[in-house]
Scaffold this motif. Structure first.
Motif, short mmCIF file in Angstrom:
data_model
loop_
_atom_site.label_atom_id
_atom_site.label_comp_id
_atom_site.label_asym_id
_atom_site.label_seq_id
_atom_site.Cartn_x
_atom_site.Cartn_y
_atom_site.Cartn_z
N SER A 250 0.81 -1.23 0.00
CA SER A 250 0.00 0.00 0.00
C SER A 250 0.84 1.27 0.00
O SER A 250 0.34 2.36 -0.29
N LEU A 251 2.12 1.15 0.35
CA LEU A 251 3.01 2.32 0.39
C LEU A 251 3.65 2.63 -0.95
O LEU A 251 4.27 3.67 -1.14
N LEU A 252 3.49 1.72 -1.93
CA LEU A 252 4.08 1.93 -3.24
C LEU A 252 3.26 2.91 -4.06
O LEU A 252 2.04 3.03 -3.89
N LYS A 253 3.91 3.58 -4.97
CA LYS A 253 3.21 4.48 -5.88
C LYS A 253 2.31 3.66 -6.77
O LYS A 253 2.72 2.65 -7.35
N GLY A 254 1.07 4.08 -6.92
CA GLY A 254 0.14 3.31 -7.73
C GLY A 254 -0.98 4.15 -8.30
O GLY A 254 -0.85 5.37 -8.45
N PHE A 255 -2.08 3.51 -8.63
CA PHE A 255 -3.23 4.18 -9.24
C PHE A 255 -4.49 3.82 -8.46
O PHE A 255 -4.63 2.70 -7.97
N GLU A 256 -5.40 4.78 -8.35
CA GLU A 256 -6.65 4.53 -7.65
C GLU A 256 -7.83 4.69 -8.61
O GLU A 256 -7.87 5.64 -9.39
N PHE A 257 -8.76 3.76 -8.53
CA PHE A 257 -9.97 3.82 -9.34
C PHE A 257 -11.19 3.75 -8.43
O PHE A 257 -11.22 2.95 -7.50
N GLU A 258 -12.18 4.57 -8.73
CA GLU A 258 -13.46 4.48 -8.03
C GLU A 258 -14.50 4.23 -9.10
O GLU A 258 -14.87 5.12 -9.86
N SER A 259 -14.98 3.01 -9.19
CA SER A 259 -15.80 2.60 -10.34
C SER A 259 -17.07 3.41 -10.49
O SER A 259 -17.57 3.61 -11.60
N LYS A 260 -17.65 3.91 -9.38
CA LYS A 260 -18.91 4.63 -9.48
C LYS A 260 -18.77 6.01 -10.09
O LYS A 260 -19.73 6.57 -10.61
N THR A 261 -17.56 6.59 -10.02
CA THR A 261 -17.39 7.96 -10.52
C THR A 261 -16.35 8.07 -11.61
O THR A 261 -16.01 9.17 -12.03
N MET A 262 -15.80 6.94 -12.07
CA MET A 262 -14.75 6.99 -13.11
C MET A 262 -15.27 7.63 -14.38
O MET A 262 -16.36 7.30 -14.81
#
Length: 262
Positions: A250-262
């Motif tokens: 969880s501390l690594l650089k990554g991407f976040e997606f929120e399917s309801k508002t994408m």
């Protein structure tokens, strides 16, 4: 470099084989579209070998996507459109479509007439849109029109968080009597079209069992569905190992997606 993408994780880390990832099921739709188009005699003259290069806009579309934006535009439809594009399959999609629209514009009618495959996403809010209902009526009417008997077409219904029975018997959100400013004639037309559509072979999706949105904080601090103590038949040693791995991840650089508002 390692990257993380925070999305599409199942509740309680409990993997169920009968629930497949969204793109895996969408790939089945792509395969069906491809198989149908390959069987059409004019396929070779319409679909260029290298995607859309050199395509004349006046040529027929291959796939018409029918959907209500608030339910599926930013998830199912977006993914499917990208997958079809990758295969070089031309899609009609009105990017300026408004869910509140009540009439079909001429360019949409034209696209329906030109398309060979119709993928219709029947979702909870679909029947609240007059435009969607009219598109279904036009599609089913085009399919059965004597004037188009020489044109081979395919209609693929996708039942997204609804069942074929809901659509066929006008249950719940498919109670057409609740559509504002609709006439008895309108309801009769739409009802017949939806009933015929619900009898066709299609695909069923249940979004609640496909996507679960999480944040890095959920993963790092084992919140909500990441409470590892709830994992059945796990030992203290297991929980400690998994917790450390997830925290580091969880501390690594990554991407976040929120399917309801994408």
């Amino acid at each position: 470099m390692t990257m993380c993408i925070y999305f599409s994780l199942r509740s309680n880390l409990n993997f169920r084989k009968r629930y497949r990832l969204q793109w895996e099921k969408l790939s089945e739709i792509v395969v069906e579209v491809e198989d149908f188009l390959k069987g059409v005699d004019s396929r070779s003259s319409i679909l260029p070998e290298q995607g859309h290069q050199g395509r004349n806009p006046a040529q027929d579309y291959e796939v018409f996507l029918c959907y209500i934006g608030s339910d599926t535009k930013h998830n199912m439809v977006s993914v499917l459109r990208g997958m079809l594009h990758w295969e070089g399959i031309t899609c009609f999609n009105d990017y300026d479509i408004n869910d509140e629209s009540t009439e079909i514009k001429p360019h949409i009618e034209d696209a329906i007439q030109k398309s060979k495959v119709y993928v219709i996403f029947l979702s909870p809010k679909f029947a609240s849109s007059k435009l969607c209902l009219e598109e279904v009526y036009q599609i089913m009417n085009t399919q059965n029109s004597p004037g188009t008997s020489n044109t081979v077409r395919s209609v693929i219904p996708v039942f997204y968080d609804v069942t074929p029975s809901d659509v066929r018997h006008k249950k719940s959100s498919y109670d057409l009597c609740r559509v504002s400013e609709s006439t008895v004639h309108d309801i009769k037309r739409w009802s017949k079209s939806l009933s015929n559509l619900s009898l066709l072979k299609g695909f069923e999706f249940e979004s609640k069992t496909i996507f679960y949105d999480v944040t890095p904080s959920d993963v790092r601090h084992q919140k909500s569905s990441y409470d590892l103590c709830r994992v059945s038949e796990s030992t203290v040693h297991d929980i400690k190992r998994w917790s450390k791995s997830l925290s580091n991840l969880s501390l690594l650089k990554g991407f976040e997606f929120e399917s309801k508002t994408m």
